[in-house]
Design a protein around this motif. Structure first.
Motif, PDB file in Angstrom:
ATOM      1  N   VAL A 220       0.861  -1.188   0.000  1.00 40.54           N
ATOM      2  CA  VAL A 220       0.000   0.000   0.000  1.00 40.54           C
ATOM      3  C   VAL A 220       0.891   1.230   0.000  1.00 40.54           C
ATOM      4  O   VAL A 220       1.791   1.364   0.822  1.00 40.54           O
ATOM      5  CB  VAL A 220      -0.914   0.015   1.237  1.00 40.54           C
ATOM      6  CG1 VAL A 220      -1.786   1.262   1.234  1.00 40.54           C
ATOM      7  CG2 VAL A 220      -1.777  -1.246   1.291  1.00 40.54           C
ATOM      8  N   ARG A 221       0.634   2.150  -0.953  1.00 37.29           N
ATOM      9  CA  ARG A 221       1.434   3.370  -1.058  1.00 37.29           C
ATOM     10  C   ARG A 221       0.537   4.596  -1.149  1.00 37.29           C
ATOM     11  O   ARG A 221      -0.571   4.529  -1.665  1.00 37.29           O
ATOM     12  CB  ARG A 221       2.335   3.328  -2.307  1.00 37.29           C
ATOM     13  CG  ARG A 221       3.481   2.351  -2.210  1.00 37.29           C
ATOM     14  CD  ARG A 221       4.360   2.462  -3.433  1.00 37.29           C
ATOM     15  NE  ARG A 221       5.421   1.467  -3.430  1.00 37.29           N
ATOM     16  CZ  ARG A 221       6.229   1.247  -4.460  1.00 37.29           C
ATOM     17  NH1 ARG A 221       6.096   1.954  -5.573  1.00 37.29           N
ATOM     18  NH2 ARG A 221       7.175   0.319  -4.388  1.00 37.29           N
ATOM     19  N   ALA A 222       1.075   5.713  -0.662  1.00 40.24           N
ATOM     20  CA  ALA A 222       0.371   6.989  -0.777  1.00 40.24           C
ATOM     21  C   ALA A 222       0.618   7.589  -2.154  1.00 40.24           C
ATOM     22  O   ALA A 222       1.743   7.557  -2.660  1.00 40.24           O
ATOM     23  CB  ALA A 222       0.844   7.951   0.305  1.00 40.24           C
ATOM     24  N   THR A 223      -0.428   8.114  -2.767  1.00 44.39           N
ATOM     25  CA  THR A 223      -0.324   8.814  -4.046  1.00 44.39           C
ATOM     26  C   THR A 223      -1.092  10.133  -3.921  1.00 44.39           C
ATOM     27  O   THR A 223      -1.870  10.320  -2.975  1.00 44.39           O
ATOM     28  CB  THR A 223      -0.923   7.984  -5.191  1.00 44.39           C
ATOM     29  OG1 THR A 223      -2.359   8.018  -5.087  1.00 44.39           O
ATOM     30  CG2 THR A 223      -0.442   6.547  -5.150  1.00 44.39           C
ATOM     31  N   PRO A 224      -0.908  11.053  -4.858  1.00 46.05           N
ATOM     32  CA  PRO A 224      -1.685  12.299  -4.804  1.00 46.05           C
ATOM     33  C   PRO A 224      -3.189  12.073  -4.832  1.00 46.05           C
ATOM     34  O   PRO A 224      -3.962  12.922  -4.370  1.00 46.05           O
ATOM     35  CB  PRO A 224      -1.216  13.050  -6.061  1.00 46.05           C
ATOM     36  CG  PRO A 224       0.154  12.512  -6.335  1.00 46.05           C
ATOM     37  CD  PRO A 224       0.096  11.072  -5.936  1.00 46.05           C
ATOM     38  N   ASP A 225      -3.624  10.921  -5.347  1.00 43.36           N
ATOM     39  CA  ASP A 225      -5.056  10.626  -5.437  1.00 43.36           C
ATOM     40  C   ASP A 225      -5.553   9.760  -4.290  1.00 43.36           C
ATOM     41  O   ASP A 225      -6.710   9.328  -4.301  1.00 43.36           O
ATOM     42  CB  ASP A 225      -5.364   9.925  -6.764  1.00 43.36           C
ATOM     43  CG  ASP A 225      -5.009  10.790  -7.959  1.00 43.36           C
ATOM     44  OD1 ASP A 225      -5.254  12.013  -7.878  1.00 43.36           O
ATOM     45  OD2 ASP A 225      -4.480  10.256  -8.947  1.00 43.36           O
ATOM     46  N   GLY A 226      -4.689   9.478  -3.308  1.00 43.43           N
ATOM     47  CA  GLY A 226      -5.082   8.624  -2.189  1.00 43.43           C
ATOM     48  C   GLY A 226      -4.232   7.373  -2.130  1.00 43.43           C
ATOM     49  O   GLY A 226      -3.235   7.227  -2.844  1.00 43.43           O
ATOM     50  N   TRP A 227      -4.620   6.443  -1.236  1.00 42.80           N
ATOM     51  CA  TRP A 227      -3.874   5.203  -1.115  1.00 42.80           C
ATOM     52  C   TRP A 227      -4.062   4.339  -2.359  1.00 42.80           C
ATOM     53  O   TRP A 227      -5.142   4.288  -2.937  1.00 42.80           O
ATOM     54  CB  TRP A 227      -4.332   4.428   0.108  1.00 42.80           C
ATOM     55  CG  TRP A 227      -4.085   5.146   1.406  1.00 42.80           C
ATOM     56  CD1 TRP A 227      -5.017   5.710   2.228  1.00 42.80           C
ATOM     57  CD2 TRP A 227      -2.818   5.393   2.010  1.00 42.80           C
ATOM     58  NE1 TRP A 227      -4.409   6.291   3.307  1.00 42.80           N
ATOM     59  CE2 TRP A 227      -3.060   6.106   3.203  1.00 42.80           C
ATOM     60  CE3 TRP A 227      -1.500   5.083   1.675  1.00 42.80           C
ATOM     61  CZ2 TRP A 227      -2.034   6.516   4.060  1.00 42.80           C
ATOM     62  CZ3 TRP A 227      -0.477   5.481   2.521  1.00 42.80           C
ATOM     63  CH2 TRP A 227      -0.751   6.189   3.695  1.00 42.80           C
ATOM     64  N   ALA A 228      -2.991   3.664  -2.755  1.00 43.03           N
ATOM     65  CA  ALA A 228      -3.045   2.786  -3.921  1.00 43.03           C
ATOM     66  C   ALA A 228      -2.290   1.504  -3.602  1.00 43.03           C
ATOM     67  O   ALA A 228      -1.495   1.440  -2.658  1.00 43.03           O
ATOM     68  CB  ALA A 228      -2.420   3.470  -5.135  1.00 43.03           C
TER      69      ALA A 228
END
Length: 477
Positions: A220-228
């Motif tokens: 699980v990683r943080a992205t500008p659009d939320g968790w992915a």
């Protein structure tokens, strides 16, 4: 294989919108904050570090970890030596900071290991130690358990020395940068031999029958659009670096077995019925398995990017069932080996992040000095398997819940849509599929599910609250 590198996510400055990971930790009784007396003891130890007399600060050690790491357990220096090699491997001396029976020790036993979640880490020890005074941060004088392992030209250990020493790391490096330097032929001097030594150790592991599945991790990683969610495999440098840790664990196990006391990480050999089941499955998944070839050799030749091979690797996890910690004194264990490593093995290289490593290191330091471990240390050994089993179980439960909640989060509101996927396993109209584009695994129903086949699946349910994702077979890809 044995003990893979501990994955350390890069935590975002502000957590994006997504599942409530704190609620998951509360559900599984994860101890997040440290009691006041534990913090007070940690601060006292940090302010008055116990440094060994032996000065090894002339060894130009470096650390190699994921970007952003602060809890640095290991520092390494590699050198040529005659017709072989010398590995200097410094391990953070947590035993110098934690008194047996004290508040820090009791709290560490309650926690068992550091837990890494997408939004934060929950450390085994207060950060004033684990990310400060006990961590092998660059340009800092630190107490360490210094392993010196001499290898012959084939990568076999011929001499092992272990003692407490004061050390100073020269630099904090990260995997991606070190891989780029390895590819360009510009590795810094302390690591210049890492590809050579790492490859030799991998070759010896293959000869021992060590088993490495090489399946990508779901992260699980943080992205500008939320968790992915992403699937992440190891870089070659991570494999080479892991071999140094595994070698040290094998040397530690040899010390313990020779001394008649210790705690091993054990894994029984693969059960014949599991090997036979995989062999029967291989043709359907496009895996060539000649009669005289070992499971390890077959697995080593697979391409995880091919759907059939990926499904086979998912099924091959059954070969690594039964991992445990085995404490002993006097009589040696009936089964001392680790099937993944292909030899007896002990955890001693991550004491900032795993409880058992501190005790294993203390046992090895005593035996290497020609004495028996203290009575209080020997009394603690039989308690460790249960403590670590409980900690491992809680960690697995939390990590699985985090991934399941994130899977449901990224798919919420898309019920009824269809997705291309690969069938990872299936039986009697039920199975597991892996989506092509979203790094999501989910349960699926439908007649005609066959492992290793490409299909389209329809999302039936994505419930974040219950962490449920369900698919139904929609047809062939």
């Amino acid at each position: 294989m044995g003990s893979p590198p501990i994955r350390v996510p890069r935590w975002p400055a502000a957590a994006p919108e997504g599942p409530d990971f704190a609620a998951i930790r509360a559900e599984f009784d994860v101890p997040e904050e440290f009691p006041a007396e534990v913090v007070a003891e940690a601060e006292r130890r940090a302010a008055q570090p116990r440094l060994p007399e032996l000065d090894a600060t002339d060894v130009p050690l470096v650390t190699v970890d994921p970007v952003g790491s602060r809890d640095l357990d290991q520092a390494v220096h590699l050198a040529a030596r005659g017709y072989g090699y010398r590995i200097s491997y410094a391990i953070a001396d947590v035993g110098a900071a934690v008194d047996p029976g004290g508040p820090l020790d009791a709290e560490a036993r309650r926690r068992g290991q550091t837990l890494y979640n997408p939004d934060r880490r929950i450390p085994l020890h207060p950060t004033v130690l684990s990310e400060g005074a006990a961590s092998l941060l660059p340009d800092q004088l630190r107490a360490a358990a210094l392993w010196t392992i001499d290898l012959d030209a084939d990568g076999e250990p011929v001499r092992v020395d272990l003692r407490r020493a004061r050390v100073r790391s020269r630099a904090q490096l990260d995997y991606a940068s070190v891989q780029a330097q390895a590819d360009a032929g510009t590795l810094p001097d302390p690591l210049a031999l890492l590809p050579t030594i790492g490859t030799l150790l991998q070759e010896r592991a293959a000869e021992r029958g060590a088993l490495e599945l090489g399946t990508p991790d779901q992260e699980v990683r943080a992205t500008p659009d939320g968790w992915a969610l992403v699937f992440r495999g190891d870089l070659p440098v991570e494999g080479w670096n892991a071999e140094i840790s595994l070698l040290t664990g094998r040397c530690a196990a040899a010390l313990m077995l020779d001394g008649g006391v210790g705690v091993l990480r054990t894994l029984p050999p693969a059960r014949p019925e599991d090997v036979a089941r995989l062999r029967l499955l291989a043709p359907a998944l496009g895996v060539d398995w000649p009669a005289d070839v070992s499971p390890r050799a077959v697995i080593a030749g697979l391409d995880p990017g091919r759907p059939g091979h990926a499904a086979f690797l998912e099924e091959a996890v059954t070969l690594l069932r039964g991992a445990a910690y085995t404490a002993f004194e006097g009589a040696l264990p009936d089964q001392p080996g680790h099937g993944g490593v292909g030899a007896p093995y002990a955890h001693v290289t991550a004491p900032l992040r795993r409880l058992v490593d501190r005790f294993g290191t203390e046992v090895c330091l005593a035996l290497a000095a020609g004495r028996q471990p203290s009575p209080e240390l020997r009394a603690a050994l039989p308690e460790l398997p249960a403590l670590m089993a409980a900690s491992d179980r809680r960690t697995r439960d939390v990590e699985r819940a985090v991934v399941e909640a994130t899977e449901a989060w990224v798919l919420r509101g898309r019920e009824g849509e269809t997705f291309p996927a690969v069938v990872a396993d299936a039986e009697d109209g039920r199975g597991t599929v892996v989506l092509d584009d979203l790094a999501v695994r989910g349960r699926c129903t439908g007649e005609g599910l066959r492992p290793g086949t490409r299909v389209r699946v329809r999302l039936e349910q994505a419930d974040v609250g219950t962490r449920t994702v369900r698919f139904a077979l929609a047809g062939p890809a």
